[in-house]
Motif scaffolding. Structure first.
Motif, short mmCIF file in Angstrom:
data_model
loop_
_atom_site.label_atom_id
_atom_site.label_comp_id
_atom_site.label_asym_id
_atom_site.label_seq_id
_atom_site.Cartn_x
_atom_site.Cartn_y
_atom_site.Cartn_z
N THR A 140 3.16 -1.57 4.11
CA THR A 140 2.75 -0.17 3.94
C THR A 140 3.99 0.68 3.74
O THR A 140 4.89 0.68 4.59
CB THR A 140 1.97 0.34 5.17
OG1 THR A 140 0.73 -0.35 5.27
CG2 THR A 140 1.69 1.82 5.05
N ASP A 195 -4.46 3.09 6.41
CA ASP A 195 -3.27 2.74 5.64
C ASP A 195 -2.57 1.49 6.17
O ASP A 195 -1.40 1.26 5.89
CB ASP A 195 -2.30 3.92 5.60
CG ASP A 195 -1.92 4.42 6.99
OD1 ASP A 195 -2.57 3.99 7.96
OD2 ASP A 195 -1.00 5.25 7.09
N TYR A 240 0.86 -1.20 0.00
CA TYR A 240 0.00 0.00 0.00
C TYR A 240 0.89 1.24 0.00
O TYR A 240 1.83 1.34 0.79
CB TYR A 240 -0.89 0.01 1.24
CG TYR A 240 -1.78 1.23 1.37
CD1 TYR A 240 -3.07 1.24 0.85
CD2 TYR A 240 -1.33 2.38 2.02
CE1 TYR A 240 -3.89 2.35 0.97
CE2 TYR A 240 -2.14 3.50 2.15
CZ TYR A 240 -3.42 3.48 1.62
OH TYR A 240 -4.23 4.58 1.74
#
Length: 770
Positions: A409, A440, A327
């Motif tokens: 992430t 997130d 991500y």
């Protein structure tokens, strides 16, 4: 898209003369190599199952038994005492063939019997736990013999799961012992009338309903591998309908003083490589280097996701995964980590990560905050998943995330102990790892790795599949491998070469309707309120560490736990039910048990802290005994929890159990153990000190305290509480912890600070106060 073209093995066009078929040899070669790798894995798994299945013997020992039996038969002796002849009568072969085959059958049966006997002996040895209760330096002869026999039986190098079938089952304690221990633990928390009432309730429970519930538990213990773990996973974790972010998930931090590289993509490349090397080289987990611990929690470490349900969530685990989910700035990517059967080099992974960082494409509608669904309530997430993620493009993209080895992430913030406010930055670093922006992170994944813009890293782990020591073992290996094994070039990049023809990471596609976007926004509001309420405080305690504590002949853990009791008493003016997690992985499929750290002895010491050193010794010894009892299956809380579950199944109410299990844990504590000190050379690299990790408070008006004892001279603390409670303050409690530890050390280190007469006077007075 480029990856779509790479997946095409052949092309054809229709011409006036017919079909023109064009084969791609490179693509066909990739398919062939992928198949070879798949079969190698199958053969390796089959081989591991055989080796694990016959442990502590070896597959080659079968040949030794066969040769020995055939040799004795050649010498006209019958080692089977007539069994071989009995087997011969049922074999429709020639006489010579019957003799040979019957000898092989008997040898195999004898070999299997020997394996079962060895395994039974190993199980008996691993059921011995008295060694844990012996004083350091005073080992009994029984324990010395036990150590020798255990080392002999486990001399062969085991695989990860070799010991599983030899580990003892967790015993069900007698109901009388559990009730008695509970009343002892509750005494310092209750007034005399309250304790008298609770004693009556406990007596009624033990005499009536308790014995009935106990019979069901004993039956389950005979039938199930572990009478606690499946119910504990189901009812404590998976059935929770509230957010798992903060309430369940926990975090792990990077090195305190050192960031191996400031290059975000490079740190991600080495970290991903180290994690995948750990998956490939999982080793048995041992206590004191030779006592095996249950490895069941390792099975779901990778390729695992918690999926939401109406009444309960489900843990889904896939056999293997060759990609990770990434991500970055609102976009999701699938990053393949294998090519043609080989693991990409750290430099190649850095190259792929840099491609993601450089990708200028914006998030698709609703994509940026999609992760908030995993941070909010579980039922709305289940409903959205059923309606909009069960087919089509959304299902394919969600599958990529959930089937990934783990989640990564690439955070666009900088974190760590830096700048003019290192203490405040550490607190913000902890909050970032615990919940981030609430959208997130993918909180359902078994664990998520966070790589910050300045190269700092961290980890967020989902709790239901395993406990913190299992994840800490993984994270220790990752940090050490990243810094000391893989390393970086002088300019901060990963080492090695890169194949620049690698296909780029695959951008996941979504079609997110307005209903899902609205629910993601609602979940984000819930999660953000929870995140804003968390007050995190991380501080290194540098005044002393386990080195000075051990010189006092005191357990470092007991020292810290009693210090926490003193700090809480000073902070809140009283005592509270205190939770300390103790592992029960000496037993098969064991997880944790509770050490009720607030005891009669610890509260007596706290009240008399300015009078007597002798009481600290009593409190320390009591705490260590409670910890050992919890580890060896003689704890209180898991037994009471299972009795409560049985009562619910039977549809009967127990006032005693209901009251016991409704008591809040206002002080929830956990030590993050350093399990692989050999990976860290603190003498030559003293700056590579782990910060450990932490978790959110269990009670709204309580504290969550995690600590890691690093080296000989440092203890790192993680304190959490809620801003919404006016009576708690993480920074204030941190100050109390530091002062309590210093006061206890001063008290014990100065022999002139107390006299024997004061000790003798203080002890009965403290008991009277209790």
């Amino acid at each position: 898209m480029a990856e779509a073209h790479q997946a095409v093995a052949f092309q054809f066009t229709i011409t006036p003369e017919g079909i023109d078929l064009q084969l791609s040899h490179q693509a066909l070669n990739q398919i062939f190599l992928s198949g070879v790798r798949s079969w190698k894995k199958r053969v390796s798994r089959m081989r591991n199952r055989v080796i694990k299945g016959v442990y502590p013997a070896s597959p080659s020992s079968w040949l030794f038994v066969v040769i020995a039996i055939l040799a004795t038969m050649y010498m006209r002796s019958d080692p089977s005492m007539g069994l071989i002849k009995m087997i011969q009568q049922h074999l429709p072969l020639s006489t010579q063939g019957q003799t040979m085959l019957s000898a092989l059958v008997f040898s195999t049966l004898l070999w299997l019997s020997l394996i079962l006997a060895l395994r039974f002996c190993l199980k008996l040895l691993l059921s011995y736990h008295q060694w844990m209760f012996e004083q350091h330096g005073r080992v009994s002869n029984t324990t010395k013999v036990w150590v020798t026999l255990l080392r002999l039986l486990s001399s062969r190098k085991p695989l990860l799961y070799s010991y599983q079938t030899s580990l003892p089952h967790l015993p069900v304690p007698p109901i009388k012992d559990t009730v008695s221990r509970y009343l002892t633990s509750a005494r310092p928390l209750l007034t005399d009338p309250e304790f008298e009432r609770m004693t009556k309730l406990a007596g009624q429970f033990e005499a009536n309903l308790g014995n009935r519930l106990q019979r069901y538990l004993r039956l389950k213990a005979l039938w199930a591998t572990n009478y606690v773990s499946d119910w504990w996973e189901e009812y404590i974790y998976l059935r929770g309908r509230g957010p798992i972010m903060v309430n369940s998930n926990y975090y792990g931090m990077d090195f305190l003083y050192v960031t191996p590289t400031p290059v975000q993509a490079a740190r991600a490349g080495n970290t991903i490589t180290a994690l995948l090397l750990y998956r490939r080289k999982l080793q048995p987990l041992n206590l004191l280097h030779f006592i095996p611990l249950c490895a069941a929690q390792c099975e779901r470490m990778f390729n695992t996701t918690r999926t939401p349900g109406v009444e309960t969530d489900v843990l889904q685990h896939w056999q293997d995964s060759e990609f990770v989910a990434v991500y970055h700035r609102g976009r999701f990517f699938r990053l393949w980590v294998y090519l043609a059967g080989r693991l990409l080099s750290p430099r190649e992974l850095e190259h792929q990560i840099q491609r993601i960082l450089d990708d200028p494409s914006p998030p698709q509608p609703g994509e940026e905050k999609l992760g908030a669904l995993t941070a909010g309530e579980r039922v709305p997430w289940f409903q959205m998943r059923e309606r909009h993620f069960s087919s089509g493009i959304n299902k394919r993209s969600l599958d990529c995330i959930e089937r990934a080895a783990f989640f990564v992430t690439l955070d666009d913030e900088e974190q760590g102990m830096r700048g003019e406010d290192p203490a405040g930055n550490l607190d913000r670093y902890a909050k970032s790892l615990l919940h981030g922006k609430c959208y997130d992170r993918w909180f359902d994944k078994s664990f998520s790795i966070v790589i910050y813009k300045n190269g700092k890293s961290g980890l967020n782990a989902e709790h239901s599949w395993a406990d913190a020591p299992t994840v800490a073992h993984l994270w220790e290996y990752t940090l050490a491998t990243d810094a000391f094994q893989l390393g970086y070039t002088e300019d901060g990049h990963c080492k090695g070469d890169v194949d620049r023809s690698l296909p780029p990471p695959q951008r996941l596609a979504w079609d997110i309707p307005s209903e899902v976007q609205a629910q993601a926004s609602s979940s984000l509001v819930v999660a953000q309120a929870l995140a804003d309420d968390v007050d995190c405080h991380v501080f290194p305690f540098r005044d002393f560490g386990k080195g000075r504590i051990k010189k006092l002949r005191v357990s470092p853990d007991a020292f810290i736990q009693i210090g926490l009791q003193l700090a809480y008493f000073r902070d809140r003016g009283g005592f509270c039910l205190t939770y300390e997690a103790s592992m029960t992985r000496l037993f098969r499929e064991g997880r944790t048990e509770t050490v009720r750290s607030c005891s009669n002895e610890s509260s007596a010491f706290v009240r008399a802290v300015d009078q007597c050193r002798h009481l600290f010794r009593l409190a320390s010894e009591r705490h260590q005994n409670l910890y050992r009892m919890a580890m060896t299956g003689a704890g209180i809380d898991r037994h009471l929890f299972c009795l409560y579950v049985v009562s619910k199944y039977l549809g009967v109410d127990s006032p005693f159990l209901k009251e016991v299990l409704s008591e809040p844990w206002r002080l929830s504590t956990s030590q993050t153990p350093v399990q692989q000190m050999e990976l860290f050379d603190l003498k030559n690299h003293p700056d590579f000190i782990s910060l450990g990790g932490g978790f959110g408070p269990v009670a709204d008006d309580g504290y969550g305290v995690s600590y890691i004892i690093v080296g000989e001279d440092m203890i790192n603390f993680h304190v959490s509480s809620k801003h919404s409670c006016s009576e708690t303050d993480s920074h204030r409690f941190g100050v109390q912890i530091s002062k309590a530890l210093q006061d206890i050390m001063n008290l014990l280190a100065d022999p002139k600070s107390q006299t024997t007469s004061k000790c003798q006077q203080a002890q009965p007075q403290s008991k009277k106060q209790l």
